[in-house]
Design a protein around this motif. Structure first.
Motif, mmCIF file in Angstrom:
data_model
loop_
_atom_site.group_PDB
_atom_site.id
_atom_site.type_symbol
_atom_site.label_atom_id
_atom_site.label_comp_id
_atom_site.label_asym_id
_atom_site.label_seq_id
_atom_site.Cartn_x
_atom_site.Cartn_y
_atom_site.Cartn_z
ATOM 1 N N ASN A 65 0.817 -1.227 0.000
ATOM 2 C CA ASN A 65 0.000 0.000 0.000
ATOM 3 C C ASN A 65 0.848 1.273 0.000
ATOM 4 O OD1 ASN A 65 0.785 0.341 2.627
ATOM 5 N ND2 ASN A 65 -1.286 0.331 3.494
ATOM 6 N N LEU A 91 3.226 2.415 1.883
ATOM 7 C CA LEU A 91 3.710 3.068 3.101
ATOM 8 C C LEU A 91 5.236 3.012 3.163
ATOM 9 C CD1 LEU A 91 1.125 1.914 5.811
ATOM 10 C CD2 LEU A 91 1.478 4.234 4.983
ATOM 11 N N ARG A 137 -4.900 3.969 -1.839
ATOM 12 C CA ARG A 137 -4.980 3.381 -0.494
ATOM 13 C C ARG A 137 -6.424 3.201 -0.027
ATOM 14 N NH1 ARG A 137 -0.273 6.951 1.889
ATOM 15 N NH2 ARG A 137 1.495 5.650 1.286
ATOM 16 N N PHE A 183 -3.521 -3.033 11.656
ATOM 17 C CA PHE A 183 -2.183 -3.233 12.203
ATOM 18 C C PHE A 183 -2.239 -4.044 13.494
ATOM 19 C CE2 PHE A 183 -2.399 0.550 9.696
ATOM 20 C CZ PHE A 183 -1.184 0.651 9.040
ATOM 21 N N ASN A 196 -4.388 1.394 17.110
ATOM 22 C CA ASN A 196 -4.290 2.801 16.733
ATOM 23 C C ASN A 196 -5.637 3.508 16.607
ATOM 24 O OD1 ASN A 196 -1.387 2.754 16.316
ATOM 25 N ND2 ASN A 196 -1.820 1.571 14.478
ATOM 26 N N PHE A 199 -8.169 6.420 17.149
ATOM 27 C CA PHE A 199 -7.955 7.842 17.426
ATOM 28 C C PHE A 199 -8.601 8.143 18.783
ATOM 29 C CE2 PHE A 199 -8.461 7.992 12.586
ATOM 30 C CZ PHE A 199 -7.123 7.751 12.384
ATOM 31 N N HIS A 203 -9.199 10.670 20.581
ATOM 32 C CA HIS A 203 -10.017 11.860 20.835
ATOM 33 C C HIS A 203 -11.381 11.771 20.167
ATOM 34 C CE1 HIS A 203 -8.162 12.402 16.970
ATOM 35 N NE2 HIS A 203 -8.850 13.489 16.723
ATOM 36 N N MET A 227 -13.985 2.692 4.177
ATOM 37 C CA MET A 227 -13.500 3.262 2.919
ATOM 38 C C MET A 227 -13.916 2.395 1.735
ATOM 39 S SD MET A 227 -12.221 5.944 3.991
ATOM 40 C CE MET A 227 -11.374 6.632 2.572
ATOM 41 N N PRO A 265 3.169 4.601 14.370
ATOM 42 C CA PRO A 265 2.103 3.635 14.056
ATOM 43 C C PRO A 265 0.751 4.318 13.850
ATOM 44 C CG PRO A 265 3.474 2.793 15.817
ATOM 45 C CD PRO A 265 3.928 4.209 15.572
ATOM 46 N N MET A 266 0.440 5.277 14.725
ATOM 47 C CA MET A 266 -0.828 5.999 14.590
ATOM 48 C C MET A 266 -0.888 6.728 13.247
ATOM 49 S SD MET A 266 -3.645 6.841 16.221
ATOM 50 C CE MET A 266 -3.412 6.763 17.986
ATOM 51 N N ARG A 298 0.846 6.053 10.510
ATOM 52 C CA ARG A 298 0.742 5.103 9.391
ATOM 53 C C ARG A 298 -0.709 4.651 9.228
ATOM 54 N NH1 ARG A 298 5.912 2.903 10.593
ATOM 55 N NH2 ARG A 298 5.012 1.488 12.104
ATOM 56 N N ALA A 299 -1.388 4.434 10.360
ATOM 57 C CA ALA A 299 -2.792 4.022 10.288
ATOM 58 C C ALA A 299 -3.610 5.099 9.577
ATOM 59 C CB ALA A 299 -3.343 3.756 11.684
ATOM 60 N N ALA A 300 -3.349 6.357 9.914
ATOM 61 C CA ALA A 300 -4.084 7.454 9.268
ATOM 62 C C ALA A 300 -3.796 7.489 7.774
ATOM 63 C CB ALA A 300 -3.710 8.789 9.913
ATOM 64 N N ARG A 301 -2.517 7.363 7.429
ATOM 65 C CA ARG A 301 -2.155 7.400 6.004
ATOM 66 C C ARG A 301 -2.736 6.196 5.264
ATOM 67 N NH1 ARG A 301 1.774 10.799 4.342
ATOM 68 N NH2 ARG A 301 0.689 10.466 2.376
ATOM 69 N N SER A 302 -2.828 5.046 5.960
ATOM 70 C CA SER A 302 -3.334 3.859 5.284
ATOM 71 C C SER A 302 -4.806 4.011 4.913
ATOM 72 C CB SER A 302 -3.136 2.608 6.150
ATOM 73 O OG SER A 302 -4.134 2.540 7.155
ATOM 74 N N LEU A 303 -5.487 4.954 5.563
ATOM 75 C CA LEU A 303 -6.898 5.213 5.229
ATOM 76 C C LEU A 303 -7.023 6.143 4.022
ATOM 77 C CD1 LEU A 303 -8.202 5.701 8.862
ATOM 78 C CD2 LEU A 303 -8.864 3.863 7.316
ATOM 79 N N VAL A 336 -5.289 14.203 12.880
ATOM 80 C CA VAL A 336 -4.790 13.170 13.785
ATOM 81 C C VAL A 336 -3.693 13.723 14.692
ATOM 82 C CG1 VAL A 336 -3.681 10.910 13.922
ATOM 83 C CG2 VAL A 336 -5.439 11.333 12.190
ATOM 84 N N ILE A 370 -4.442 14.973 18.679
ATOM 85 C CA ILE A 370 -3.922 14.005 19.651
ATOM 86 C C ILE A 370 -2.683 14.569 20.338
ATOM 87 C CG2 ILE A 370 -2.982 11.693 19.985
ATOM 88 C CD1 ILE A 370 -4.653 10.762 17.613
#
Ligand SMILES: Nc1ncnc2c1ncn2[C@@H]1O[C@H](COP(=O)(O)OP(=O)(O)O)[C@@H](O)[C@H]1O
Ligand SMILES: [Mg+2]
Lengths: 240, 220
Positions: free
Chosen positions: A48, A50, A76, A83, A87, A89, A91, A153, B121-122, B124-129, B140, B144
């Protein structure tokens, strides 16, 4: 379809993936197993985008992931990823966690995004937890939240990187059940996993990675009972 | 009331008004400097985090200087040397410039810490979306990381508000300078300093309370 050709990945001078060739068909469930450090996570990151790659190519539905002109953010959205660490979020409520990306990445309206989020949270069994913050969810629930967040998504592929490895043993089952559900629904999945039961029961094929090389790939029956490679047999003997 | 009569007279109600006005000036110069300094500081913190060589080599030492040289020295030096390079700034403007830079130097470290607190990691998770680099920062990292370092930022802000008293050396009549003027006239330092202290407290306390309640709400 995901087409990986002669993929080489280096971290500095460390050669982590040494020429991977692999096709994953639409609707297929592929489990990737292998010792820690064998390059399984890196493979997913290269799929993907990354992580950049140094040689070879990865194509998703014909689009070259690492080509200069590729809109990687758009691509993506086709490739959901879950993962080891969930992770969430912290907030945002569960609903907002899932609704965020549809809203800002896909430009859905607030209401549309929340509808999608509610639907996906219900899908993974969190329909009762819409307005709860992640801090009051268990690890297993947060991992299912992460799955819902990726599903929102509307991806065509799901990449799981040891989705259950960080969970307390009693919470592993609920996440595996959710992954099983997705597989039954026909989702195309690449699952890096240490859950050999899952790999055997759910996957169409199992790939064994050893020191950056895909040593062996085949139907679960073949890998688990008549592995060709000495490394594969050794690995399986140790995890059982 | 004759000016000659009031010259050495005791503290009266008008003086309270005079102090109140000065407190508003303290508030104004603080709010302005903290706002400007925070924006600059966040950008600097981001540059430091991204760790581009140029930023680390040039920005970090500059920020270190502003963080370590006592504010009063910065103020006097800037106020007296700025005209030489053609900047004719009044005490208020000079104060805002130096206080803003000083705030920025402190906030830069806080902001970098905030970005670090979010973790790869957080992100990367955001970018993976499918989020872009900027969406990840905006939706993000900022919320945070911002929550993580909010208490540290409030500490900086309250500190800068108190330190704004130093602008009095340039002659800007904020709370401390006003107190000095009244003390000279009334010869009642204890009373006046107590009142000035109460004003500082009245400015800080609501901010501490409000930030504490925000933290509590975020902690759930
Ligand atoms: N960001 C990185 N920088 C440097 N080395 C890395 C990085 N990520 C992974 N590696 C190294 O690459 C190798 C493969 O890692 P990884 O793909 O995480 O393996 P696995 O997921 O199979 O445990 C390991 O030796 C690991 O230390
Ligand atoms: Mg891994």
């Amino acid at each position: 379809m995901i087409e990986i050709r002669d993929l080489h990945k280096y971290f500095g001078s460390l050669h982590v993936l040494k020429g991977i060739d692999l096709d994953v068909q639409k609707g297929e469930v592929l489990s990737v197993i292998g010792a820690s450090g064998s390059g399984k996570s890196t493979l997913l990151y290269c799929i993907n985008g990354l992580e950049p790659i140094q040689q070879g190519s990865v194509r998703v539905d014909g689009i070259d992931v690492h080509a200069k002109g590729t809109d990687i953010n758009k691509l993506r959205t086709k490739l959901g990823m879950v993962f080891q660490q969930w992770n969430s979020f912290p907030h945002l409520t569960a609903l907002e966690n899932v609704a965020l990306a549809p809203k800002i990445v896909k430009g859905k309206s607030r209401d549309e995004a929340r509808d999608i989020a509610a639907k996906q949270l219900t899908h993974v069994g969190l329909g009762e937890k819409l307005n709860v913050f992640p801090s009051s969810l268990s690890g297993g629930q947060q991992q299912r939240l992460a799955i819902a967040r990726a599903l929102a998504m509307e991806p065509e592929y799901m990449l799981f990187d040891e989705a259950t490895s960080a969970l307390d043993p009693e919470l592993v089952g609920e996440v595996l059940d959710t992954m099983r559900l997705l597989a039954e629904e026909g989702m195309t999945m690449i699952c890096v996993t240490h859950e050999m039961g899952f790999a055997r029961d759910v996957s169409d094929r199992v790939a064994f990675f050893h020191q950056g090389v895909m040593e062996e790939i085949g139907p679960p029956a073949q890998i688990f009972s008549e592995a060709q490679s000495e490394h594969t047999r050794k690995f399986l003997a140790n995890v059982r | 009331m004759q000016p000659t009569v009031s010259f050495f007279s005791g503290f009266n109600i008008n003086d309270l008004w005079f102090l109140g006005e000065a407190a508003l000036r303290t508030l104004w110069i603080s709010v302005l400097s903290i706002s400007i300094g925070t924006v600059i500081g966040v950008v600097c913190g981001w540059l430091l985090y991204e760790g581009k060589l140029a930023a680390t080599l040039t920005l970090a030492p500059v920020l270190d200087i502003f963080r370590s040289v006592p504010l009063i020295i910065q103020l006097v030096l800037f106020y007296n040397f700025a005209p030489i390079v053609g900047l004719n700034l009044d005490p208020f403007a000079s104060g805002v410039v130096i206080l803003s830079i000083y705030t920025a130097a402190l906030v830069a470290n806080v902001a970098r810490g905030g970005i670090e607190a979010v973790g790869d990691p957080m992100r990367r998770a955001a970018r993976s979306l499918g989020m872009t680099y900027w969406q990840d920062l905006r939706y993000v990292v900022f919320p945070i990381g911002g929550r993580a370092v909010f208490p540290a930022w409030v500490g900086v802000a309250l500190g800068v508000m108190k330190d704004s008293a130093l602008v009095s050396v340039l002659g800007y009549v904020e709370l401390l300078k006003a107190s000095q003027i009244l003390i000279t006239r009334t010869q009642e330092p204890f009373l006046i300093l107590t009142i000035a202290g109460a004003f500082y407290f009245a400015l800080s306390y609501p901010i501490s309370r409000y930030s504490a309640s925000l933290e509590k709400r975020w902690a759930q």
